[in-house]
Design a protein around this motif. Structure first.
Motif, PDB file in Angstrom:
ATOM      1  N   PRO A   4       0.943  -1.304   0.085  1.00 21.17           N
ATOM      2  CA  PRO A   4       0.031   0.087  -0.104  1.00 21.17           C
ATOM      3  C   PRO A   4       0.914   1.290   0.026  1.00 21.17           C
ATOM      4  O   PRO A   4       0.199   2.270  -0.202  1.00 21.17           O
ATOM      5  N   SER A   5       2.187   1.225   0.148  1.00 20.41           N
ATOM      6  CA  SER A   5       3.089   2.190   0.211  1.00 20.41           C
ATOM      7  C   SER A   5       3.583   2.786  -1.004  1.00 20.41           C
ATOM      8  O   SER A   5       4.141   3.867  -1.276  1.00 20.41           O
ATOM      9  N   VAL A   6       3.374   1.794  -2.078  1.00 25.00           N
ATOM     10  CA  VAL A   6       3.694   2.136  -3.557  1.00 25.00           C
ATOM     11  C   VAL A   6       2.685   2.945  -4.139  1.00 25.00           C
ATOM     12  O   VAL A   6       1.521   2.431  -4.352  1.00 25.00           O
ATOM     13  N   ARG A   7       3.112   4.090  -4.700  1.00 23.64           N
ATOM     14  CA  ARG A   7       1.896   4.925  -5.295  1.00 23.64           C
ATOM     15  C   ARG A   7       1.836   4.270  -6.680  1.00 23.64           C
ATOM     16  O   ARG A   7       2.679   3.947  -7.344  1.00 23.64           O
ATOM     17  N   ARG A   8       0.530   4.310  -6.945  1.00 20.19           N
ATOM     18  CA  ARG A   8       0.189   3.819  -8.241  1.00 20.19           C
ATOM     19  C   ARG A   8      -0.699   4.539  -9.215  1.00 20.19           C
ATOM     20  O   ARG A   8      -1.439   5.544  -8.734  1.00 20.19           O
ATOM     21  N   ASP A  15       7.611   2.428 -10.811  1.00 26.86           N
ATOM     22  CA  ASP A  15       8.669   1.587 -11.391  1.00 26.86           C
ATOM     23  C   ASP A  15       7.875   1.098 -12.444  1.00 26.86           C
ATOM     24  O   ASP A  15       8.826   0.685 -13.626  1.00 26.86           O
ATOM     25  N   GLU A  16       6.969   0.526 -12.738  1.00 24.73           N
ATOM     26  CA  GLU A  16       6.309  -0.216 -13.745  1.00 24.73           C
ATOM     27  C   GLU A  16       5.999   0.881 -14.775  1.00 24.73           C
ATOM     28  O   GLU A  16       6.331   0.841 -15.873  1.00 24.73           O
ATOM     29  N   GLU A  23      11.176   0.707 -22.133  1.00 26.29           N
ATOM     30  CA  GLU A  23      10.806  -0.141 -23.211  1.00 26.29           C
ATOM     31  C   GLU A  23      10.376   0.382 -24.331  1.00 26.29           C
ATOM     32  O   GLU A  23      10.835  -0.049 -25.627  1.00 26.29           O
ATOM     33  N   ARG A  24       9.494   1.334 -24.367  1.00 26.38           N
ATOM     34  CA  ARG A  24       8.894   2.208 -25.526  1.00 26.38           C
ATOM     35  C   ARG A  24      10.284   2.658 -26.117  1.00 26.38           C
ATOM     36  O   ARG A  24      10.362   2.940 -27.435  1.00 26.38           O
ATOM     37  N   LEU A  25      11.058   3.288 -25.433  1.00 20.87           N
ATOM     38  CA  LEU A  25      12.248   4.218 -26.122  1.00 20.87           C
ATOM     39  C   LEU A  25      13.343   3.038 -26.802  1.00 20.87           C
ATOM     40  O   LEU A  25      13.597   3.236 -27.873  1.00 20.87           O
TER      41      LEU A  25
END
Length: 218
Positions: A4-8, A15-16, A23-25
């Motif tokens: 829950p501490s990971v901002r989404r 990080d995702e 990957e797009r680059l």
């Protein structure tokens, strides 16, 4: 459960999002370096292709050279994996079969996508000292595989000992020249034709008796 501490954002963590952006680059670099060329591609062009801001580009890469190093590393990884898998699968096979499998695996990985071939045999050559160092390191890795296969075959009594490093250098030089010429040819010869010719050359270089043609032999 997710932390829950990971901002989404939109269901993804920071990080995702960063990984997807990188990957797009890299996908954009494969496309643009592999079609328009490395010198002709600007950072701004990469960003437009990848739909990434220049600010975010510099969060991922120090400069355009770093992108070339990264996308070339991806191509290297594919080549190393395909060659290694082929040699592992033929570990107990005769040397001719091992060479055939390894050359097929490597060349098909590179030649089935002209963008990979162009990056490998054109765009990285002399691009910068760092890129050249990576290119040479990859070449040495492939040559070490040639030496290993040769030494194994000698130990099993299949072939006589020879300078396997020289054979590896000669073969890689032939691959560079032949694939480069194949890419530029119009009309381009069938891929299979080039693969078979280079495969036969590799087998010949490895298995030929070094005394052949020596008037003092026999």
């Amino acid at each position: 459960m997710s932390d829950p501490s990971v901002r989404r954002y939109s269901g993804r963590s920071v990080d995702e999002w960063k990984a997807a952006r990188r990957e797009r680059l890299l996908d954009a670099a494969l496309e643009l370096f592999g079609t328009e060329g490395y010198p002709a591609t600007s950072v701004e062009r990469l960003c437009a292709q990848a739909k990434v801001s220049t600010r975010h580009f510099y969060h991922e890469f120090q400069n355009k050279e770093a992108v070339l190093l990264a996308v070339h590393a991806q191509v290297i990884e594919l080549g190393v994996r395909s060659t290694g898998d082929a040699l592992a699968a033929t570990r107990d096979a005769p040397v001719r079969e091992r060479i055939t499998a390894a050359v097929d695996g490597y060349l098909r990985t590179i030649m089935t996508d002209l963008r990979r071939a162009r990056i490998s045999f054109v765009e990285v050559v002399g691009a910068s000292p760092a890129v050249e160092e990576q290119r040479i390191a990859f070449r040495e890795l492939l040559i070490s595989s040639v030496v290993s296969v040769g030494e194994d075959a000698v130990a099993r009594g299949e072939i006589s000992r020879k300078n396997f490093r020289f054979i590896g250098l000669s073969f890689m030089g032939a691959v560079n020249t032949v694939v480069y010429d194949w890419m530029l040819a119009d009309p381009r010869p069938p891929e299979e034709e080039v693969v078979v010719a280079l495969r036969d050359l590799a087998v010949s270089l490895m298995t030929a008796d070094p005394r052949d043609g020596d008037p003092s032999a026999g």
